[in-house]
Design an enzyme around this catalytic site. Structure first.
Site, PDB file in Angstrom:
ATOM      1  N   GLY A   1      44.949  42.939  48.950  1.00 40.49           N
ATOM      2  CA  GLY A   1      45.218  43.204  47.546  1.00 40.49           C
ATOM      3  C   GLY A   1      46.607  43.718  47.233  1.00 40.49           C
ATOM      4  O   GLY A   1      47.187  43.377  46.200  1.00 40.49           O
TER       5      GLY A   1
ATOM      6  N   ASP B   1      43.753  44.247  44.076  1.00 38.25           N
ATOM      7  CA  ASP B   1      44.155  43.274  43.050  1.00 38.25           C
ATOM      8  C   ASP B   1      43.014  42.805  42.169  1.00 38.25           C
ATOM      9  O   ASP B   1      43.238  42.329  41.050  1.00 38.25           O
ATOM     10  CB  ASP B   1      44.780  42.050  43.730  1.00 38.25           C
ATOM     11  CG  ASP B   1      43.778  41.374  44.679  1.00 38.25           C
ATOM     12  OD1 ASP B   1      43.148  42.102  45.486  1.00 38.25           O
ATOM     13  OD2 ASP B   1      43.617  40.144  44.603  1.00 38.25           O
TER      14      ASP B   1
ATOM     15  N   THR C   1      35.073  39.457  49.130  1.00 39.96           N
ATOM     16  CA  THR C   1      35.236  39.523  47.673  1.00 39.96           C
ATOM     17  C   THR C   1      34.705  38.218  47.085  1.00 39.96           C
ATOM     18  O   THR C   1      34.814  37.168  47.720  1.00 39.96           O
ATOM     19  CB  THR C   1      36.745  39.666  47.352  1.00 39.96           C
ATOM     20  OG1 THR C   1      37.157  40.948  47.759  1.00 39.96           O
ATOM     21  CG2 THR C   1      37.044  39.471  45.877  1.00 39.96           C
TER      22      THR C   1
HETATM   23  N1  ASP Z   1      41.466  41.612  47.356  1.00 43.73           N
HETATM   24  C1  ASP Z   1      40.518  42.627  47.687  1.00 43.73           C
HETATM   25  C2  ASP Z   1      41.194  43.959  47.681  1.00 43.73           C
HETATM   26  O1  ASP Z   1      42.305  44.059  48.147  1.00 43.73           O
HETATM   27  C3  ASP Z   1      39.870  42.430  49.007  1.00 43.73           C
HETATM   28  C4  ASP Z   1      39.450  41.017  49.324  1.00 43.73           C
HETATM   29  O2  ASP Z   1      39.629  40.118  48.534  1.00 43.73           O
HETATM   30  O3  ASP Z   1      38.907  40.781  50.418  1.00 43.73           O
HETATM   31  O4  ASP Z   1      40.594  44.914  47.239  1.00 43.73           O
END
Ligand code: ASP
Length: 357
Positions: A275, A252, A221
């Site tokens: 998340g 998230d 991300t």
């Molecule tokens: N936070 C992101 C999600 O849960 C994934 C990530 O940050 O790697 O969609």
């Protein structure tokens, strides 16, 4: 109005970043730098947190990550240096990472269980507390641009799926064929996770809807937090979510307060990690609230939320944050987090692993 200027960059701020006395470039050796004439500014980015281990990384891949982190942060830093807005710096910086296949955002987004790509993004402006977000979009080249468009030119904060794409069409946002998001690396990750899951599920039917590999199915991300010369803060986050996600799962990243938050009274934050835990812990807003209501420093607030709160729940991940005085936090409870920071002096810090030199 020229803001009262405090210490631009404290060395302690840097070393408190996830205990990451890390791979640095042009890192200042002075304990504290002050500048009483120029307004301060700064920018900090992440490219995802997770089980990022040096032993699993080739030299060329590591170099490629560092190069793109540097390229991205320099784009945003230049905008800030020229007196541009924090929000413009955030979106332009994130665009560079979204266009790279290395990160789980835009071009390099991970695959869903159905072998599609569903992207999420959000932005927040610390001056107005305006925010915009999109979730589950499949044809938007740069979801961060659409999130900003939602903020700037709609009555809403969050749009999802097909409706968000119809809005994008009416606003002239770049659309692509879903094929654009195909990358061999991400597709192979999906196949690998499905294979592992199949083996596991053969052993225990009861876990049919619990993915035992979920912890390692999210990397890359991207996010950015910036402070401009006018004292305005902004943050943004863009992601493909988790590999093998189903049922239009949303993490998230597009949730204001969890994945992204900015408030000129405190700080700007972008999150990355598992998340579901970041939503439950309201990570980005919590960091801001600890600063606003308890007077904590950005580093202490970030440490408290990432280690005590997220870690306490059993979640993992990290954040980058910058406060209204230019202090930064790059905190994570995983083995690594792709990250970079540049201050008003142009000092650049790039890190990947926890204690890597
Ligand atoms: N936070 C992101 C999600 O849960 C994934 C990530 O940050 O790697 O969609």
């Amino acid at each position: 109005m020229i803001r009262k200027f405090f210490a631009v960059l404290t060395f302690s701020a840097l070393i408190s970043c996830g205990n990451n006395a890390d791979s640095t470039q042009n890192q200042t050796s002075e304990a504290t730098k002050t500048n009483t004439e120029q307004p301060t500014f700064g920018i900090v980015i992440h490219g995802g947190a997770g089980t990022i281990l040096k032993k699993n990384m080739t030299d060329s891949l590591e170099t490629a990550y560092k190069e793109i982190l540097e390229k991205a942060i320099r784009v945003g830093h230049k905008i800030l240096e020229d007196g541009g807005d924090a929000m413009d710096a955030v979106t332009a910086t994130i665009n560079v990472m979204e266009d790279s296949p290395l990160f789980n955002a835009g071009k390099g987004a991970v695959f869903t269980h159905e072998e599609t790509n569903e992207l999420d993004a959000s932005v927040m402006d610390g001056k107005t507390l305006n925010a915009g977000a999109v979730a589950g979009v499949t044809r938007i080249k740069n979801p961060i641009d659409l999130a900003r468009e939602v903020m700037d030119n709609s009555d809403h904060v969050m749009l999802a799926g097909k409706g968000a794409e119809i809005f994008a069409e009416t606003r002239g946002i770049a659309l692509v064929d879903p094929e654009y998001f195909f990358t061999e690396r991400r597709y192979n990750s999906l196949l690998r996770i499905k294979e592992q899951q199949k083996t596991q599920l053969d052993h225990d039917e009861k876990t049919a809807f619990v993915d035992p590999f979920i912890k390692d199915s999210k990397f890359g991300t991207v996010g950015c937090a910036a402070l401009d010369k006018n004292g305005n803060l902004a943050a943004g986050t863009s992601t493909g979510g988790m590999t093998n996600k189903r049922w239009n799962r949303i993490g998230d990243a597009p949730i204001i307060g969890a994945g992204t938050y900015a408030n000129n009274a405190s700080c700007a934050v972008s999150s990355t990690g598992w998340g579901e835990y970041f939503i439950r812990a309201m990570v980005a807003h919590d960091i801001s609230a600890l600063m606003e209501y308890k007077g904590m420093s950005v580093q202490d607030a970030a440490r408290t939320v990432i280690h005590d709160k997220v870690g306490g729940l059993g979640g993992d991940g990290g954040i980058v944050a910058i406060d209204k005085d230019g202090n930064v936090a790059m905190e994570f409870n995983t083995a690594g987090m792709y990250r970079a920071h540049m201050n008003a002096n142009g000092d650049l810090v790039i890190g990947i692993y926890e204690n890597q030199q």
